[in-house]
Design an enzyme around this catalytic site. Structure first.
Site, PDB file in Angstrom:
ATOM      1  N   GLY A  36     -34.443  53.816 -12.794  1.00 21.82           N
ATOM      2  CA  GLY A  36     -35.350  52.725 -13.194  1.00 21.82           C
ATOM      3  C   GLY A  36     -34.804  52.003 -14.415  1.00 21.82           C
ATOM      4  N   HIS A  37     -34.473  52.785 -15.445  1.00 18.44           N
ATOM      5  CA  HIS A  37     -33.878  52.194 -16.653  1.00 18.44           C
ATOM      6  C   HIS A  37     -32.571  51.480 -16.304  1.00 18.44           C
ATOM      7  CE1 HIS A  37     -36.010  55.852 -18.399  1.00 18.44           C
ATOM      8  NE2 HIS A  37     -36.578  54.878 -19.077  1.00 18.44           N
ATOM      9  N   GLN A 154     -48.196  47.597 -19.778  1.00 19.32           N
ATOM     10  CA  GLN A 154     -47.274  47.344 -20.888  1.00 19.32           C
ATOM     11  C   GLN A 154     -46.623  45.967 -20.752  1.00 19.32           C
ATOM     12  OE1 GLN A 154     -44.453  50.310 -22.688  1.00 19.32           O
ATOM     13  NE2 GLN A 154     -43.025  49.344 -21.287  1.00 19.32           N
TER      14      GLN A 154
HETATM   15  P1  AMP Z   1     -39.596  54.311 -20.975  1.00 19.13           P
HETATM   16  O1  AMP Z   1     -38.279  54.904 -21.341  1.00 19.13           O
HETATM   17  O2  AMP Z   1     -40.415  55.173 -20.060  1.00 19.13           O
HETATM   18  O3  AMP Z   1     -40.353  53.807 -22.173  1.00 19.13           O
HETATM   19  O4  AMP Z   1     -39.269  53.023 -20.106  1.00 19.13           O
HETATM   20  C1  AMP Z   1     -38.409  52.022 -20.582  1.00 19.13           C
HETATM   21  C2  AMP Z   1     -38.454  50.852 -19.645  1.00 19.13           C
HETATM   22  O5  AMP Z   1     -38.045  51.266 -18.341  1.00 19.13           O
HETATM   23  C3  AMP Z   1     -39.871  50.269 -19.497  1.00 19.13           C
HETATM   24  O6  AMP Z   1     -39.789  48.848 -19.468  1.00 19.13           O
HETATM   25  C4  AMP Z   1     -40.313  50.837 -18.172  1.00 19.13           C
HETATM   26  O7  AMP Z   1     -41.282  50.024 -17.524  1.00 19.13           O
HETATM   27  C5  AMP Z   1     -39.011  50.840 -17.404  1.00 19.13           C
HETATM   28  N1  AMP Z   1     -39.106  51.779 -16.281  1.00 19.13           N
HETATM   29  C6  AMP Z   1     -39.481  53.074 -16.324  1.00 19.13           C
HETATM   30  N2  AMP Z   1     -39.498  53.607 -15.081  1.00 19.13           N
HETATM   31  C7  AMP Z   1     -39.121  52.617 -14.235  1.00 19.13           C
HETATM   32  C8  AMP Z   1     -38.952  52.528 -12.812  1.00 19.13           C
HETATM   33  N3  AMP Z   1     -39.166  53.577 -12.015  1.00 19.13           N
HETATM   34  N4  AMP Z   1     -38.546  51.346 -12.291  1.00 19.13           N
HETATM   35  C9  AMP Z   1     -38.328  50.268 -13.091  1.00 19.13           C
HETATM   36  N5  AMP Z   1     -38.473  50.291 -14.435  1.00 19.13           N
HETATM   37  C10 AMP Z   1     -38.866  51.444 -14.999  1.00 19.13           C
END
Ligand code: AMP
Length: 287
Positions: A36-37, A154
């Protein structure tokens, strides 16, 4: 890839890039990076001359009794993921670099939208998110910043903050990346044991069912909106059938204001948070 741990280092690199007329994309993360990241970094690399990722487990967005201490951290692996995707700089500050002694300024979106959905069970969460994202915007001064649609609230809150505070930054929303069985990728999936991991697919199953219902109704419009109650009831039934799942919320809201809605049209959001054992997972889809 440049690794920066201080704000000064970041500013020096950005200054040089801007002097060369290069555009900069920012991907804020809390590390424990997954596909995702990686997709956000890919989008930043494709959309900007230089891509910067931040890896910072932000204490101000965690509430009492949440998983700040146990949140997964593996910076060496994160660097490998970022480098492989062509990221130009990673910013990995210590907590004291971001919140030094005497720190006292917070950015708080005060309208109802932060009190809906996750805001109900995580009071103060979006204040922490807005504060750290504002700081990152001021430090990196990106042209564009990339956020995942997986965290739909968010994303909506950041868009509102950018509008309210006149940040001249384009916010780019990126689609949710999923496992083969549909579970949305999340750093918190690593908390799940084998049985819980199998159970966690129930979130996606309920979303798929709601999408099937919508497809059967035909595209919702202002004259012929979709019934939020019917969608929520079908989703609740599926999630409730899983013994390891406990629903925090399943809600249908306006895609921009995040206020609850009964009659849904294109652009509205159906979002959910479900505990699988002790792990709280979120997912959503846009009508
Ligand atoms: P986090 O590290 O969980 O704070 O996420 C950092 C960024 O990655 C945020 O903008 C999340 O929305 C994005 N993100 C997390 N999981 C996914 C995913 N499965 N698909 C797309 N973006 C994601």
């Amino acid at each position: 890839m440049i690794t920066a741990t201080t704000i000064e280092e970041v500013r020096n690199v950005i200054k040089k890039w801007k002097a060369e007329g290069l555009t900069v994309g920012l991907v804020p993360t809390m590390g424990a990076l997954h596909e995702g990241h990686a997709s956000l970094v890919e989008a930043a690399v494709a959309g900007c001359d230089r891509a910067v990722a931040s890896v910072f487990v932000n204490p101000t967005q965690f509430g009492e009794g949440e998983d700040l201490d146990s949140y997964p951290r593996d910076f060496a692996r994160d660097c490998e993921v970022l480098e492989a995707k062509g990221c130009d700089m990673v910013f990995h500050p210590a907590v004291e670099e971001m919140y030094p002694d005497g720190y006292g300024t917070y950015v708080n979106l005060e309208s109802e939208m932060t009190k809906q959905l996750c805001g109900k069970s995580r009071p103060g969460h979006f204040r922490g998110v807005c504060t750290v994202v504002s700081k990152l915007f001021n430090i990196v001064t990106p042209d564009r910043a990339y956020f995942g649609e997986k965290d739909a609230q968010q994303l909506a809150v950041i868009r509102r903050m950018v509008k309210d505070m006149n940040y001249g930054i384009e916010i780019v929303g990126c689609p949710t990346v999923r496992e083969a069985d549909g579970l949305a990728r999340s750093s918190r999936n690593s908390y799940l044991n084998e049985e819980e991991r199998a159970a966690a697919v129930v979130l996606y199953r309920s979303i798929s069912r709601a999408k099937e219902m919508l497809a059967a109704f035909g595209a919702p419009s202002a004259e012929d909106p979709a019934d939020a109650g019917a969608l929520k009831a079908a989703m609740t039934e599926i999630v409730s059938s899983e013994p390891l799942a406990r629903i925090d919320y399943i809600e249908a809201v306006d895609g921009e204001t995040l206020l609850p809605k009964e009659r849904l049209v294109s652009g509205d959001l159906v979002a959910m948070a479900v505990y699988i054992g002790k792990t709280r997972l979120i997912d959503n889809f846009t009508i």
